[in-house]
Design an enzyme around this catalytic site. Structure first.
Site, short mmCIF file in Angstrom:
data_model
loop_
_atom_site.label_atom_id
_atom_site.label_comp_id
_atom_site.label_asym_id
_atom_site.label_seq_id
_atom_site.Cartn_x
_atom_site.Cartn_y
_atom_site.Cartn_z
N LYS A 56 6.61 0.89 -1.56
CA LYS A 56 5.20 0.79 -1.98
C LYS A 56 5.12 0.26 -3.41
O LYS A 56 4.26 -0.56 -3.73
CB LYS A 56 4.51 2.16 -1.81
N GLN A 100 3.15 11.18 -1.53
CA GLN A 100 4.03 10.91 -0.39
C GLN A 100 4.22 12.17 0.46
O GLN A 100 4.56 13.23 -0.05
CB GLN A 100 5.39 10.39 -0.90
N ASP A 123 -4.90 6.10 0.24
CA ASP A 123 -4.03 6.31 1.40
C ASP A 123 -4.79 7.04 2.52
O ASP A 123 -4.23 7.31 3.58
CB ASP A 123 -2.79 7.12 0.97
#
Ligand code: NAP
Length: 284
Positions: A56, A100, A123
């Site tokens: 990412k 994450q 996200d």
């Protein structure tokens, strides 16, 4: 006569998306004089998570964004992670925050996800964003499912009226992809570990989404001819959650593993970060 199946090439589409994003980021920098940033927060030492976060970060660099990496130790507490997110929420240079998944088990992951400000939830992991998405309101979609929908639309595949069977009901993948397919007027069945007669349900599916996390768990002979097959899984040896190699010849379309869903997840995350940066740049 059997028509060749369509390979849903996520890698190629992600590249195209990145070219467009690079130009948009250059415009933001010109307009504001600052380089927008995505913060990635990694907790602990899970090797796969480290790889995903690095991928990412590299994608940020390719489109001209700054990648701010925050790494907390395996022993971090919920409070420490909440504090970290709060600081990033308050930092005007940070346009998006990626926490994450998964975090170590002593941490309340849901609480930490929901600490992310809606405007920085690029996200698409907050309850707020999920609820808005389900209601058809503007929200950043959960990156993997939103990437899958972009891929299906790019290839002009009709979703309306199709029976989609989603195998998996996780908050970041199974549930949101099911709701996004519903919003596209598909008829959706959601399956999970307690589902009875899974093969029988999958045999009825026009669209199968494998989001189970078990290598080649979904067998080729459960999939009907001309189905659209989406495999979100990735396991050692380049295997997905579906026996893709064995179904290629009979389906209408399929995602390769790797090169299907994975690159679209990253492209969607970066795209939503750029969208957030564009929103911020309007206040300059
Ligand atoms: P997860 O949180 O572990 O969820 C797995 C789901 O599968 C659960 O809902 C579980 O049901 C269901 N399941 C487990 N065993 C089953 C069985 N025997 N029959 C039917 N359903 C079963 O996984 P996830 O985070 O959603 O990820 C799923 C897969 O997608 C993984 O392979 C992961 O690596 C991949 N993934 C890829 C990306 C990407 O960017 N490419 C991103 C995210 C995830 P219960 O709810 O009943 O436990």
């Amino acid at each position: 006569m059997k028509i060749n199946p369509i390979l849903l090439d996520g890698k190629a589409l992600a590249k195209e998306i990145e070219i467009n994003l690079r130009a948009r980021v250059a415009r933001i920098i010109q307009q504001t004089g600052t380089i927008p940033a995505l913060a990635t927060v990694l907790v602990g030492n899970d090797p796969s998570s480290e790889i995903y976060v690095n991928m990412k970060g590299k994608a940020c660099e390719r489109v001209g964004l700054v990648s701010v990496k925050v790494h907390l130790p395996e022993t971090a507490t919920t409070e420490e992670l909440l504090d970290t997110i709060e600081k990033l929420n308050k930092d005007d240079n940070i346009c998006g925050i990626l926490l994450q998944h998964p975090v170590p088990e002593q941490i309340n992951e849901r609480l930490c996800f929901d600490k992310i400000l809606p405007g920085k939830d690029v996200d698409g992991v907050t309850c707020h964003g999920f609820g808005r998405m389900v209601m058809g309101e503007k929200a950043y979609g959960s990156a993997t499912p939103a990437g899958i929908i972009s891929l299906l639309k790019h290839y002009n595949l009709t979703l309306e009226g199709k029976h989609a069977v989603v195998v998996g009901r996780s908050p970041i993948l199974g549930k949101p992809i099911a709701m996004m397919l519903l919003n596209e007027d598909a008829t959706v069945t959601i399956c999970h570990s307690k589902t009875a007669n899974l093969p029988g349900l999958i045999r009825q599916a026009d669209i199968v989404v494998g989001a189970v996390g078990l290598p080649e768990f979904i067998k080729a002979d459960w999939i009907k001819d001309n189905a659209i097959v989406i495999d979100a899984g990735y396991h050692k040896g380049g295997k997905g959650d579906i026996e893709i190699e064995k179904v290629k010849e009979k389906v209408m379309a399929y995602t390769p593993v790797p090169g299907g869903v994975g690159p679209m997840t990253i492209a969607t995350l970066i795209s939503q970060t750029v969208e957030s940066a564009e929103m911020n740049s309007k206040s300059f």
